[in-house]
Structures are given as structure tokens and as C-alpha cells.
Design a protein around this motif. Structure first.
Motif, PDB file in Angstrom:
ATOM      1  N   GLN A  82      -6.130  -8.573   9.079  1.00 49.96           N
ATOM      2  CA  GLN A  82      -6.713  -9.463   8.125  1.00 49.96           C
ATOM      3  C   GLN A  82      -5.879 -10.665   8.323  1.00 49.96           C
ATOM      4  O   GLN A  82      -6.762 -12.023   8.600  1.00 49.96           O
ATOM      5  CB  GLN A  82      -6.471  -9.075   6.771  1.00 49.96           C
ATOM      6  N   VAL A  87     -11.621 -11.749   5.627  1.00 54.34           N
ATOM      7  CA  VAL A  87     -12.362 -10.758   6.172  1.00 54.34           C
ATOM      8  C   VAL A  87     -11.467  -9.380   5.680  1.00 54.34           C
ATOM      9  O   VAL A  87     -10.783  -8.784   6.370  1.00 54.34           O
ATOM     10  CB  VAL A  87     -14.015 -10.060   7.279  1.00 54.34           C
ATOM     11  N   PRO A  88     -11.404  -8.813   5.270  1.00 56.94           N
ATOM     12  CA  PRO A  88     -10.709  -7.380   5.067  1.00 56.94           C
ATOM     13  C   PRO A  88     -11.103  -6.183   5.213  1.00 56.94           C
ATOM     14  O   PRO A  88     -11.742  -5.541   5.210  1.00 56.94           O
ATOM     15  CB  PRO A  88      -9.773  -7.232   3.363  1.00 56.94           C
ATOM     16  N   ASN A 137       0.336  -1.105  -0.229  1.00 56.28           N
ATOM     17  CA  ASN A 137       0.136   0.239  -0.284  1.00 56.28           C
ATOM     18  C   ASN A 137       0.897   1.492  -0.280  1.00 56.28           C
ATOM     19  O   ASN A 137       0.563   2.352  -0.154  1.00 56.28           O
ATOM     20  CB  ASN A 137      -0.527  -0.115   0.925  1.00 56.28           C
ATOM     21  N   GLN A 145      -5.511  -3.178  -3.944  1.00 54.90           N
ATOM     22  CA  GLN A 145      -7.044  -3.480  -3.225  1.00 54.90           C
ATOM     23  C   GLN A 145      -7.581  -4.946  -3.857  1.00 54.90           C
ATOM     24  O   GLN A 145      -7.822  -5.682  -3.022  1.00 54.90           O
ATOM     25  CB  GLN A 145      -8.448  -2.386  -3.181  1.00 54.90           C
ATOM     26  N   ILE A 197      -4.232 -18.526   8.126  1.00 54.49           N
ATOM     27  CA  ILE A 197      -5.056 -18.526   9.230  1.00 54.49           C
ATOM     28  C   ILE A 197      -5.322 -20.030   8.582  1.00 54.49           C
ATOM     29  O   ILE A 197      -5.123 -20.705   7.581  1.00 54.49           O
ATOM     30  CB  ILE A 197      -6.791 -17.578   8.717  1.00 54.49           C
ATOM     31  N   ASN A 203     -18.186  -8.621  -2.007  1.00 56.70           N
ATOM     32  CA  ASN A 203     -17.063  -7.874  -2.084  1.00 56.70           C
ATOM     33  C   ASN A 203     -16.502  -9.157  -2.000  1.00 56.70           C
ATOM     34  O   ASN A 203     -14.703  -9.318  -1.664  1.00 56.70           O
ATOM     35  CB  ASN A 203     -17.239  -7.557  -0.949  1.00 56.70           C
ATOM     36  N   MET A 204     -16.730 -10.520  -0.843  1.00 60.06           N
ATOM     37  CA  MET A 204     -15.593 -11.303  -0.306  1.00 60.06           C
ATOM     38  C   MET A 204     -15.339 -12.522  -1.617  1.00 60.06           C
ATOM     39  O   MET A 204     -14.415 -12.954  -1.741  1.00 60.06           O
ATOM     40  CB  MET A 204     -16.628 -12.299   0.195  1.00 60.06           C
ATOM     41  N   GLU A 223      -3.518  -9.547   1.384  1.00 56.86           N
ATOM     42  CA  GLU A 223      -4.408  -8.836   1.519  1.00 56.86           C
ATOM     43  C   GLU A 223      -3.958  -7.831   3.174  1.00 56.86           C
ATOM     44  O   GLU A 223      -3.962  -9.248   3.947  1.00 56.86           O
ATOM     45  CB  GLU A 223      -5.430  -8.451   1.380  1.00 56.86           C
ATOM     46  N   GLY A 224      -3.592  -6.899   3.534  1.00 61.19           N
ATOM     47  CA  GLY A 224      -3.787  -6.473   5.043  1.00 61.19           C
ATOM     48  C   GLY A 224      -2.233  -6.328   5.741  1.00 61.19           C
ATOM     49  O   GLY A 224      -2.049  -6.622   7.153  1.00 61.19           O
ATOM     50  N   VAL A 225      -1.463  -7.248   4.969  1.00 62.22           N
ATOM     51  CA  VAL A 225       0.933  -7.014   5.069  1.00 62.22           C
ATOM     52  C   VAL A 225       0.792  -5.413   5.119  1.00 62.22           C
ATOM     53  O   VAL A 225       1.053  -5.305   4.736  1.00 62.22           O
ATOM     54  CB  VAL A 225       1.233  -8.086   4.485  1.00 62.22           C
ATOM     55  N   ARG A 280     -11.822 -12.948  -3.619  1.00 62.49           N
ATOM     56  CA  ARG A 280     -10.119 -12.911  -2.582  1.00 62.49           C
ATOM     57  C   ARG A 280      -9.655 -14.786  -2.378  1.00 62.49           C
ATOM     58  O   ARG A 280     -10.745 -15.251  -1.981  1.00 62.49           O
ATOM     59  CB  ARG A 280     -11.023 -12.350  -1.729  1.00 62.49           C
ATOM     60  N   GLY A 338      -9.472  -3.295   5.351  1.00 65.81           N
ATOM     61  CA  GLY A 338      -8.476  -3.339   4.138  1.00 65.81           C
ATOM     62  C   GLY A 338      -9.966  -2.793   3.069  1.00 65.81           C
ATOM     63  O   GLY A 338      -9.097  -2.458   1.425  1.00 65.81           O
TER      64      GLY A 338
END
Lengths: 392, 470, 458
Positions: free
Chosen positions: B295, B312-313, A169, A370, C59, C49-50, A224-226, C53, B316
Motif C-alpha cells: 500500500q 488503495v489498500p 498487524n 484495519q 506517495i 471503503n476509501m 496502513e500496509g506497513v 482513510r 490490506g
């Protein structure tokens, strides 16, 4: 009683003989201790130095607000060049040419970065840029080509482990890729920056955004989210093979006992040039509103001397811009590793217009990663539009 | 009307204040004169003090003003005995005037200027040049005009003669700036309006980056970009404030009604535990959620993974970030609504329920027919003030998402979860806004009028005006 | 206030069954339908939205875990149904009265539901508490896929064997506290604990005169100990080189600022609130409206102006300046609260005092103030807690780590440019939240009453 009298007599002394200077710094830990030692040495000459800790990102704003009202510091240790132009236009920092008699020991890049409108506004202290840091346990040989890199990264990815991470990002962190594909912030022709010619939405920049997106959604390397601290956490935990970071993380990495190596990021696929990250140079500045400019400049010079910079590197591991100090640190892997990417890098622009670039540009980069497959051209065009609108 | 008891000794001067608008205006006039007089005297006194003791702190003026007011109050109340009523309001009024009204006036003023970090009314140090002064101290000769074709452009004057522009002069050290008014310019020579009298040897000069009045320019900019900032931000602000209040109230109602059940053993333990999110300062708990919502590594998604749900983001993605804001605000706010429900329920007479159950009403019917209608009275003001609070709930946005994540088609200062207030803050104080204080002041004015309009409606609904008039 | 005919719809004193109109009947269903539609649309968009992805590989997923969870809930409800049946029978046999089965089952299911709510609401706090003892400087859950224990495998439970005090040590690095301060801190802590215990006893319903007296004495001890501690602790005691080593100093700064601000709030709002409630003079209503409306201006967008003002007064970068700026901010709310309280007092007491020859002012001081203990405590606490958590104004007006308040300190851990310190944050958050949590629980009664009546939320 005696003490009170001494204080009283001190207060009555004419102030010219002893300079009272205030220093703002964002250093902490060993580096702050180093600065305090430097101040103690300076105080031996009859001065009195007060060191105030201010968070890094607040220094420019606080300086602009408080200096003209007589509330600011005399010396600022240290700020990078991207806000330099703005600070100079706001008139809060003082040109230092007349205080600096010899510039031969400083790295050219450092001096250029600190020069705006032909005036030197800060004494360079250290340089920084990002590089690829890898865990030698997981990566036996540093990858030099994209194919090697991808193989190493993908081999290490999965099952709670990572091959490669980066804060996708963040525009600053990813400038190396953008410039490799031919993007640029302001067109640089012979050392002058043309703020009307913004290259963050050209064909190369579009490709770079696509590549960053691919790192996440095509090669499945960077989820994502890193963010930077997630990556550092994973690296110090031994779960990450390679990541993009700067010298600022090296302290924690050493503490965690990771056997690390530092190398340049390989040329991304289809790029026209080599990976060339942003080089930030941080320098010591003095306030234009200081009442003690000679003393302040004296202190700034003292902490930028070759010996002081050597001690500074020992304290925090930053890469000095003093050439002689750097020669003495030839065997330090951090200095050598990041030194390479610094010499391959591009200096961050220091014109005031740079202030208008960061937010829209960062927003565009963040949007590009994104979701998979986006219209990069449109995103980047919008950002450049906003930047040009804000520069005026 | 409460009867004001007449004092035993009747004086010529009335203790009853003049009625109507005249009375208000007279009172305001007297108070303003007292405050103004005290300020003037305090200013003079502090100036005097500063001359005698140069070390005296500037805030001595506050001390003087307060002291003078204390002396003035009994004197004035002899002249106008009815003014005593106003003395009760005086501490609050003085504080409001000094620390709220004064800054607001300054801010409203900034809204019509181009005041920002660079145009801050200070000398420019990057364009400083060497300069010499003539023997009669009237003509300054500049060595060069950096970045400009001529002196007119350098000084940014409106007229070719540059009359009225300001030149800033320094000595060689450039420690203290001295400002001088310009009468005319020719070539590199600047003629001053009056001979320079400063105690320095002029060696350097620069221009002033002053701010100017730009009329409605800031508002034009805001409304010009309305589709990229004002409109989406305003819609989200209203949606956020409205839905967060409804969600919190629902959760609080359900938990409150469940916990009010007298047959429930250990309900005090539940209440004590569920009270905890309220007791922890939001500045601490909201930041905690930032890490928990990560996330890949946050425990929220780890927990969802245990249920087999996708990562889930939370912070983000523009849409999910809005959900996160609502969720965290629910976590922060439900204990309050729960407590409000319980204390409102405890005021309801138990006989009502007994009568109802004798009539054969089920538990559900009792809730619908007795509990909810009674709760409506005590919940209306709580919901309305909750709406007003969340309308400007800067803390949660700033701490949780900082307005992010970025969204396509938005200004960088007005991102997907930015509310009006955080948009204004970003404009003035975040690096993304370039410290545009003037624009932020204009935004502040817009927010003020929006809040005012919404509050007027709220107050009408909650009967605040009646309660104030009472 | 008693002479005015009340306009509020008085709550029905007896239960009267009324047949509502068609619209009234339909309204709840319409609202429910609208809510369902909104939730449905939202769920649709979130679901879309999901899509696409990539699945996270950090996880640990339990396939169809939610089915298992639902089965567990079903099984638990079944067990409860059985135990309720048993309980109902035993209860009826014991007491000989008729006990409804659905009531017993309802209570049992309520327990189950509340336990789940408590788990979801409190687990994050528990996790942060553990993270405070985690030396790896992270609030992130790194899973350990090879571990057989499901809690470790998912990372939901931090590795308990590595816990240490390292993060706390960082907060106290280089701090020198003389013995007498330690003793005072000990006394204050003991007093606070005692207050908490007393509050618990009072909640259990054993309220008595003696208890109240003990409580007020303990409170005095607590206040004196804290005041002495706060005033005599100084920056020179903090010799550490890092920002986090000044944490305790920031707590002290915050207590100083919040305490004085709370005290000023009382000074500034009581007289005004009293006048608004009892005195009648032209301009009263307008002034009250002025108070309320002027504070709708978003003052923190006027920060540049506030800063300029403080520089003019020579108060920038001082606690005095910050306190003054805060005190201006809450006058309207506190005045409103106190006005409402005074109106609820019987006016006859004051009238009696004035018949005895007391002036208005004497009545206010001698009759009204002594009766207002609870509401004054509430105003103080509310202001105190609000100020404790404030960080924007403090950040602009104060420069340098020695001046920081808790809010700025905590923010600096999580918003550092490249160096987020989650471990230290967790430790500091735990310690920093303690005083406020203790205040909340110790003064719960005052707090709940005041806040609910004021219709405010902090």
C-alpha cells in the motif's frame, strides 16, 4: 578402487562406535558457518554430522510428521518455546534432564521457557525480544516518556520520511503494549499457566487495541500496509527515525551503516504497567526417536557451552542465554540494548494450548488496526471465543 | 462401433469380451486379481530380500510388482484374449491406484477420526514416567501418573479396568518404543495382557496419544461453524471462479479481436509482448505482485499517485483484496484467452465477412452476427474448464494473500479471500489450523462432492459425456 | 467417430442474415445492464471503503493527474486523427484505391490502446527486472521527493545509478562449476537461442523443410546437453552457506523432476488415450469417467496420506517419490488430450496397416505414435511447466535446502518469518523464469494449439 574399499569397510563397521547424527537447522549465513565449524569439531571425536537446512516455520510441522516414521533429525537447532508443549505432547522431542548435569550457567528465564511438565526439553541457546531501534542521526536522545516519543516521532514524519513504524498487524510484535495495559495470554499464578483464563479480551487488552489503532489513525504515525520488512527497508534507507524490531534485523542495519541505538518502548499513555514485550527463547532439542541420543545430547551440549555461544554471537549477533558469555559481551550495544528489553519482558507461554492462540489472536489484532474506531471488545471477544473453542 | 478384425486363426477362447455389465465386472475382477496377486507376491519377495539384504530399500516392492505384472500379462492374455484391450489402460490404472486412490482411501478414513498433530498414534514424551517391571514380565509399576489423578485417566481408557488400552515401554535410553496391551490396572500397577517379550530392560513408560474414530464429529464441527467458514468461503469460491473467468474472457475477446485485424501493422510484436504474463510461471509472478501491491511502497499505488488517486489498500482490506485477486488472475489469464480467441478466429472463413460487408453489414454488426456466435462453440469448453480450474485455484490465493486479510466474524483458517481448498490447507498445514488433519480430510471430502456436482453440470453443458462415449 | 451423426451445431458456411427474436435481441442489453449495475454497486462500496482513510505521505500525488492523463489521451487521439487523414490521402493517392478513413483511424487508435495495455501489463515485469539489480534488497519503491525528475520523485523508476550485480552474486556464492559444465551450459543456451530465432523466422512465414530439419537437430543437441548437465551436477558443487547460494541447485533439481515427470506423463497416458479413442470394449466409458472423476479429489489435502505412503515405500525425501506422486496426478487430463488427438487422425491409415497383418500394438507403435509428435511435445511441455511451478507437494515431501525445487526456494525468500529477501527474490525470479519463458516462446506453436484444444489453463 581403494576408496571404494574404504567406504565398504566403513559401512561394515558396527555403527555403535561412530555416531551418525542429523541436525536440522534454520540458521543461514554466518550462523550456519558457525554450526558447520561446531559440527567439524564434533566430528573430530569420531562422529559424522549431517546438517540439513530447513526453514524456521516448517521445522515443527515437519518434525511432527517425520520423526515418528524414522525420517526426522537427531538434533534440532533451534526452536522457540511457543511450540515446545505441542512438540512434547506429540512425543517427538526428548526430555533432556538426564543429559544436562549443570544448569548454573544458563539464564533462569531460558531454563523456565524450555521446561514443560517439569521436564527440560531443550538446552536454551539465545533469547530474543523486540525493542525500539532508532537512528541516532535523526533522534538525538532516546525518548523515555510517551510525550517525548510522540514529539520525536511526529517531528520526523512526513515528506517521504517516518518518525516511527511497527508491524501493527502482528500480535507477537505488539504484546509489549498489550501487557502494559494489563492484557495477558494465560493467567500466570506462581509459574503455572491457567489455559482457562485468557486475558486477551479484558479491559486492558481493549485499551491496547485502541492504542494500536491510534498509532495509525490518531497520531498518524504508522500508515496502513506497513510490514516488518517495509519498516526495515525504510530504516536502512535512512528514512525512518525509530521502529520496533528484534535482533534479527541488526545484521542488515549494521551493513547499511546506520548509526543506531536500542532502547525500550516508553509506557503508552494511560497504561497501568511498563511496556513488557514477549521474550522468546530458542533452544536446541533432540528427537525422541533418535537412535543416538547420547551423541545427540553431546552435540547439543557442545554448541550451548559458554565459548560456543560467544562465537555464535560473533557470527550472528544474537543474545546468548549463557550468563558467562553475556558477561563477556557487556560492551556490545546490541546485547545490552536487547538484554534490557528481555529482562523487562514476559516469557511466551510454552503450553500446547499456545498453538490455538496465535491465529485467532493475530487475526483480531490485524482487524483492530484495519479501520479507524472499531468495536475492539467485540473483535477480541470473538477471538477469545475461538481460542477457547480450539483448546477444548 | 469399430469392427475388430478377427485374427486368421480362430481359437476356442473368444477374443470378443463378454458384453454389458458382466464384461466390465469380469474385466475388473481379473485386473484386480492380477494386481492383488502381483502385490502379494511382490510383498513376499521384498520381505525375503529384506531378510537376506537388510540394506535393500523398501521400494523394491514396486520393482517386484512391476516385474511380476510384466510376466503375468502374456499368461493371462492367453486365458482371456480380450483382456488385451485393458492392457492399454494398465499403466495408467496401476499408477492411479497406487498414488491417487490409495491416499484418497486413507484420507476418507481420517475424515472420521480425530487425527491431528498430537493425536497421531505416537507415544507422548512429555508424560513419560519411570517404570519397573515385575519378574514374570507381566506387571508394570509406574512411578507416577503426570497430570492425571489415576492410571485410568493417564491412559485415557474407556473402561475402569483399562482392558485393551496400550502402554508404551522404553529402556533407559528411550530410543525404541515397545507397545504392550493392558489387561487390567490397580493403583499404579498395570497388568499386561501377555508377558512383555521385547528385548529391552523396561525403565520408562508412557501413554499412546492414539487417534480414535469420532463418527461425524468433524462434519458436525464444519456445519456447526458454517456461517463463520463454510458458507462465506463457498460463496467467495463460486464468485471468484465465475467472475474471474468472465473478466478474463472479456479481456481476451477484446484484445483477440483487435489483434486479429489484418491491417494492424506489428500485431505480432503486440502478441509476443502480451504473451509474456502467461509464459512466466505463476509461482514467480504472483509473488512479485505481493510486493508491487504494497500500500505504501508498491509501484501500483505510486502509479495511481501519479494520476492523483488515493493509495488503495490492495492486500490490506477484505474487499480490496478480492479485487486484487481478480486483477492478478486477469493479468495471469488474459493472454490465454486472447490466444484462444485468435486461434478460434483464424478457423472462421474470411468469405463470411466479405459476404457480410457486401450485404452492407458494419464492422460491429459483423462481430455481433458472425464472430461472437462462432466463438461461442469453441469458447464454451474453455470457459467451463476455466471455471473448474479456478474453483480450486489454490496457487493464486496462497501466493498472493494467503487467504488474508482477516475479516470480522470469520474463523482464523477461513479469512476474507480463502477459497475452499485454501481453507482446507490452512486447517491441515498452516499454524493457524493446529494441524488438524482429520478436519482437513473432512473438508477435502466436502470439496470433492462440491467439485463433482459442479463438474457434472459443466460436463453436461460442454458435451463431455457424449465425447467420452463416442 | 465418423459413423456417428455429429451432434454439434455445424458452423454456418455462408452468411445468412437472420432476424433474431425479441428475447435474443434483448439478452445482450440485459447482460450489459446487469454488468453495469454490478460494477456500479462495487464502485459504490469500494468508494465508501476509501472514505476516511488518511492520505498517504509516502506517495507523491500529482493533483488531478487523471485529468492531465485524459487530456493527454484526447490530444494523442487528435494527433492520430490528423495523421490518419494524412495517411489516408497519401495512401489513396499512391494506390489509387478508396481507403475508408474510419478504418485508418481505427487502426491508429487500436495502436494507442494496445500500447497502453502493453505498458500496464509489462511494466511490472520491467520493474522486477530492475529490482533484481538493486542492491538494497527491496522491491519497494522509495520515493525521492527532492528529485526534479517525476519518475524518480514518485519512485516509479528505481535509482539506476546504484544498480549492481550483488543479488546475482548472492545466488552464485560458493558455487563451483567445472569448465565442461560451463561449456555444456553454453551449448544449451546457444541451442535455446537458436530455437527462439527459428521460431521467430517461422512466425514470419518462412517455414520450410530445411528449417524443420535444423530445428529438430538443434532440439536434440539441447536435450542431450541439458540431460548431461542435470544428471552430473550435484549438491557437492554448492559450498555456499546461505540458502540462496543453492539456487542453481534448485533449478537443476526442478529440471530433473519436471523432465522425468513429463516423460512419465507420456508413457502413462498414450496407451490409455489410444485405447479410449480406438478400442471398443465394455467398461471403456466407465473407466474414462473414473479417470476424470477420481482426479477431482483435492489430492493435496491427502498429503498426509501421500507422505505416509512414501515413507512406507522408503521414498520420502527423494525425487523418485516426488516424481511418482506428480505422475499420478495428471493422467486423466493427458489421456483425455491424447484421446482427442487420436480421434482426429484418419482411421484408414491404421486399418491399412492392420490389413497388412500388423497387430493393434504394432499399429499403435508404428503408425499412431510417429504421427503424434506435436501432441506428445505438448503433453511433455505442459507437464514439465506445471511441475516446474509446483511447490506444495514438493515442500511437504522434500526436506532440506539441497532438495529444494525452484518454487520452494522462491517461496522461502518472500515468506521468511522476519527476513524477506525481495532483492534476491527478484534476481532468482528473473533467472528461474528464463527457461520456461524460452520454452514457451520456442514451442509456442505446439503450446497454443494443444492448450486451446484441450481447453486448459495453467
Amino acid at each position: 578402487m581403494k576408496k571404494a574399499l574404504t567406504i565398504l569397510s566403513l559401512a561394515l563397521l558396527p555403527s555403535a562406535s561412530a555416531a551418525n547424527i542429523t541436525v536440522w537447522t534454520h540458521f543461514g549465513g554466518g550462523e550456519l558457518t558457525w554450526l558447520k565449524d561446531q559440527a567439524a569439531a564434533f566430528d573430530k571425536k569420531g562422529n559424522k554430522t549431517t546438517i540439513v537446512s530447513v526453514p524456521f516455520d516448517q521445522i515443527p510441522d515437519k518434525l511432527i510428521q517425520s520423526a515418528p516414521k524414522g525420517q526426522g533429525p537427531d538434533v534440532i537447532v533451534t526452536l522457540p518455546q511457543d511450540r515446545l508443549g505441542q512438540l512434547a505432547s506429540a512425543g517427538v522431542i526428548e526430555p533432556m534432564d538426564k543429559y544436562i548435569t549443570s544448569k548454573t550457567d544458563f539464564d533462569k528465564t531460558g531454563l523456565t521457557a524450555m521446561t514443560y511438565q517439569g521436564k527440560l526439553f531443550a538446552i536454551p541457546m539465545f533469547a530474543e525480544s523486540v525493542a525500539l531501534v532508532y537512528n541516532k542521526k535523526l533522534v538525538s536522545k532516546a525518548p523515555t516518556t510517551w510525550a517525548e516519543f510522540l514529539k520525536v516521532a511526529q517531528d520526523n514524519t512526513g515528506n517521504g520520511k517516518f518518525g516511527f513504524l511497527a508491524d501493527l498487524n502482528n500480535a507477537y510484535m505488539n504484546y509489549g503494549v498489550i501487557s502494559a495495559y494489563g492484557g495477558y495470554v494465560f493467567k500466570n499464578t506462581g509459574g503455572t499457566l491457567n489455559t482457562k483464563d485468557i486475558g486477551l479480551a479484558n479491559a486492558g487488552a481493549d485499551k491496547a487495541s485502541a492504542f494500536l489503532n491510534d498509532l495509525r489513525y490518531k497520531y498518524n504515525l504508522v500508515p496502513e500496509g506497513v510490514s516488518g520488512d517495509v519498516a526495515k527497508g525504510a530504516f536502512t534507507d535512512g528514512r525512518l527515525a525509530m521502529y520496533l524490531t528484534g535482533p534479527w534485523d541488526m545484521g542488515d542495519i549494521k551493513k547499511a551503516g546506520i548509526d543506531y541505538g536500542i532502547t525500550a518502548f516508553p509506557t503508552p499513555p494511560g497504561a497501568s504497567g511498563k511496556w513488557s514485550p514477549f521474550v522468546g527463547v530458542q533452544g536446541t532439542m533432540i528427537s525422541a526417536y533418535s537412535k543416538q541420543k547420547v551423541a545427540a545430547a553431546g552435540f547439543a551440549k557442545q554448541i550451548s557451552s559458554s565459548d560456543a555461544q560467544l562465537a555464535f554471537n560473533k557470527a550472528g549477533g544474537r543474545i546468548p542465554v549463557s550468563l558467562s558469555a553475556r558477561t563477556k559481551l557487556k560492551s556490545d550495544p546490541v546485547v545490552v540494548g536487547f538484554g534490557k528489553s528481555i529482562s523487562a519482558g514476559t516469557a511466551m507461554p510454552n503450553v500446547p494450548a499456545m498453538g490455538a492462540v496465535w491465529a485467532p489472536w493475530s487475526a483480531a489484532i490485524a482487524q483492530s488496526v484495519q479501520k479507524p474506531n472499531q468495536d475492539y471488545k467485540q473483535i477480541l471477544d470473538k477471538a477469545v471465543q475461538e481460542i477457547s473453542g480450539n483448546i477444548k | 462401433m469399430t469392427a475388430i478384425p478377427h485374427p486368421p486363426h480362430s481359437t476356442v477362447r473368444s477374443t470378443v469380451p463378454p458384453e454389458g455389465t458382466r464384461g466390465v465386472l469380469l474385466a475388473v475382477l481379473i485386473l484386480a486379481m492380477m494386481l492383488g496377486g502381483a502385490t502379494l507376491l511382490g510383498w513376499l519377495l521384498s520381505g525375503l530380500t529384506a531378510r537376506i539384504y537388510p540394506e535393500a530399500p523398501p521400494y523394491m516392492i514396486l520393482v517386484y510388482v512391476l516385474g511380476i505384472l510384466l510376466v503375468m500379462m502374456p499368461v493371462v492374455s492367453r486365458l482371456f484374449p480380450w483382456i488385451v484391450n485393458w492392457y492399454y489402460l494398465f499403466p495408467a490404472l496401476v499408477f492411479l491406484a497406487a498414488f491417487t486412490v490409495l491416499p484418497i482411501i486413507l484420507t476418507v478414513n481420517y475424515a472420521f477420526t480425530n487425527y491431528n498433530a498430537v493425536n497421531s498414534g505416537n507415544p507422548d514424551s512429555s508424560l513419560r514416567t519411570t517404570a519397573t517391571i515385575s519378574a514374570d514380565k507381566r506387571v508394570i509399576t509406574l512411578a507416577e501418573t503426570p497430570q492425571s489423578q489415576n492410571v485410568q485417566e493417564y491412559l485415557r481408557c474407556d473402561t475402569p479396568g483399562c482392558a485393551g488400552a496400550t502402554l508404551v515401554l522404553f529402556d533407559d535410553q528411550a530410543s525404541v518404543p515397545y507397545r504392550a496391551k493392558v489387561a487390567s490396572v490397580s493403583g499404579l500397577q498395570v497388568t499386561l495382557a501377555a508377558p512383555f517379550t521385547g528385548p529391552i530392560e523396561v525403565a520408562r513408560a508412557t501413554r499412546l496419544n492414539s487417534y480414535t474414530y469420532v463418527g461425524l464429529e468433524n462434519f458436525r464441527e464444519i456445519f456447526g461453524k458454517a456461517s463463520r467458514a463454510l458458507v462465506p468461503v463457498f460463496i467467495w469460491t463460486v464468485v471468484f471462479a465465475f467472475s474471474t473467468v468472465i473478466i478474463n474472457a472479456l479481456a481476451g475477446l477484446i484484445l483477440g479481436i483487435l489483434l486479429y485485424n489484418k491491417n494492424l501493422k506489428g500485431r505480432n510484436i503486440y502478441r509476443t509482448l502480451l504473451f509474456l504474463p502467461w509464459a512466466i510461471p505463476a509461482v514467480i509472478s504472483v509473488q512479485m505482485w505481493v510486493a508491487l501491491f504494497n500500500q505504501q511502497f508498491g509501484i501500483v499505488n505510486k502509479g495511481l499517485g501519479l494520476l492523483g488517486l488515493a493509495a488503495v489498500p490492495w492486500l490490506g482490506d477484505p474487499l480490496w483484496a478480492k479485487i486484487s485477486v481478480l486483477f492478478v488472475n486477469l493479468w495471469l489469464g488474459f493472454p490465454y484467452m486472447m490466444t484462444a480467441t485468435i486461434s478460434a478466429l483464424s478457423t472462421i472463413n474470411d468469405d463470411l465477412y466479405e459476404a457480410a460487408s457486401i450485404d452492407g453489414a458494419s464492422r460491429w454488426q459483423q462481430i455481433v452476427n458472425i464472430t461472437l456466435p462462432l466463438l461461442r462453440n469453441s469458447f464454451t469448453p474453455i470457459l467451463l474448464s476455466g471455471f473448474a480450474f479456478n474453483f480450486n485455484n489454490f496457487g493464486i490465493i496462497y501466493l498472493l494473500t494467503q487467504g488474508g486479510p482477516d475479516q470480522q466474524g470469520r474463523e482464523a483458517t477461513a479469512r476474507s479471500t480463502d477459497i475452499l481448498l485454501s481453507w482446507g490447507y490452512n486447517t491441515a498445514f498452516a499454524s493457524s489450523g493446529g494441524q488438524n488433519f482429520a478436519l482437513a480430510s473432512a473438508i477435502a471430502l466436502i470439496i470433492f462432492f462440491l467439485t463433482l456436482a459442479i463438474s457434472l453440470v459443466n460436463f453436461k453443458a460442454a458435451g463431455v459425456f457424449e465425447e467420452a462415449r463416442k | 467417430m465418423t459413423t456417428m451423426p455429429s451432434q454439434d451445431a455445424t458452423p454456418p458456411e455462408v452468411y445468412v442474415h437472420q432476424e433474431p427474436g425479441v428475447l435474443r435481441k434483448a439478452l445482450p442489453w440485459l447482460i450489459i445492464a446487469a454488468a453495469v449495475v454490478i460494477v456500479g454497486v462495487l464502485a459504490f462500496y469500494l468508494n465508501r471503503n476509501m472514505q476516511g482513510r488518511p492520505k498517504s505521505f509516502t506517495i507523491f500525488f500529482v493533483e488531478r493527474g487523471w485529468v492531465r492523463f485524459l487530456l493527454f489521451l484526447l490530444a494523442a487521439s487528435g494527433v492520430l486523427a490528423l495523421t490518419s487523414l494524412l495517411g489516408q490521402r497519401i495512401g489513396m493517392a499512391r494506390t489509387g484505391r478508396k481507403i475508408s478513413y474510419s478504418a485508418v483511424l481505427g487502426v491508429q487508435l487500436t495502436h494507442l490502446f494496445l500500447m497502453l495495455v502493453v505498458l500496464v501489463a509489462i511494466y511490472p515485469l520491467f520493474y522486477v527486472l530492475i529490482a533484481a539489480f538493486d542492491p538494497r534488497n527491496s522491491l519497494f519503491a522509495f520515493p525521492d521527493f527532492s528529485n526534479p525528475n517525476i519518475l524518480y520523485k514518485t519512485g516509479l523508476l528505481p535509482r539506476l545509478e546504484v544498480l549492481s550485480y550483488e543479488n546475482f552474486q548472492k545466488l552464485f556464492e560458493g558455487v563451483a562449476i567445472p569448465l565442461w559444465q560451463l561449456v555444456l551450459a553454453g551449448i544449451a543456451g546457444a541451442a535455446l537461442t537458436a530455437l527462439l530465432i527459428l521460431a521467430m523466422i517461422a512466425r514470419a512465414g518462412r517455414e520450410s523443410e530445411g528449417l524443420n530439419q535444423t530445428r529438430s537437430w538443434i532440439m536434440r543437441v539441447l536435450i542431450v546437453a541439458l540431460v548431461v548437465l542435470v544428471f552430473f551436477m550435484g549438491p557437492s558443487q554448492f559450498g555456499g552457506s546461505t540458502n540462496e547460494s543453492k539456487f542453481l541447485l534448485s533449478v537443476r533439481n526442478t529440471l530433473l523432476v519436471s523432465g522425468i515427470t513429463g516423460f512419465l506423463a507420456i508413457l502413462l497416458s498414450t496407451t490409455a488415450g489410444y485405447a479410449m479413442a480406438r478400442l471398443r470394449f465394455p467398461g471403456r466409458f466407465q473407466t474414462l469417467l473414473f479417470f476424470i472423476f477420481i482426479q477431482m479429489f483435492p489430492v493435496f489435502l491427502a498429503l498426509v496420506a501421500v507422505y505416509t505412503l512414501m515413507v512406507l515405500l522408503g521414498l520420502s525425501n527423494t525425487f523418485t517419490g516426488l516424481i511418482l506422486a506428480y505422475s499420478g496426478g495428471a493422467i486423466a487430463f493427458n489421456t483425455w488430450i491424447f484421446k482427442g488427438y487420436v480421434e482426429s487422425l484418419p482411421e484408414s491409415l491404421e486399418e491399412a496397416a492392420m490389413v497388412d497383418g500388423a497387430t493393434r500394438w504394432q499399429t499403435f507403435i508404428k503408425v499412431v505414435i510417429p504421427l503424434s509428435g506435436g501432441i506428445l511435445v505438448f503433453i511433455f511441455l505442459n507437464q514439465f511447466i506445471g511441475t516446474y511451478a509446483e511447490f506444495i507437494l514438493a515442500n511437504i515431501l522434500l526436506t532440506g535446502v539441497e532438495k529444494w525445487t525452484v518454487g520452494i526456494m522462491l517461496l522461502s525468500f518472500t515468506q521468511g518469518q522476519f527476513s524477506t529477501k525481495w532483492g534476491v527474490f527478484a534476481a532468482a525470479a528473473t533467472l528461474g523464469a528464463l527457461p520456461i519463458v524460452a520454452l514457451f516462446y520456442g514451442f509456442q506453436g505446439y503450446f497454443v494449439g494443444g492448450t486451446v484444444s484441450g481447453g486448459v489453463k495453467e
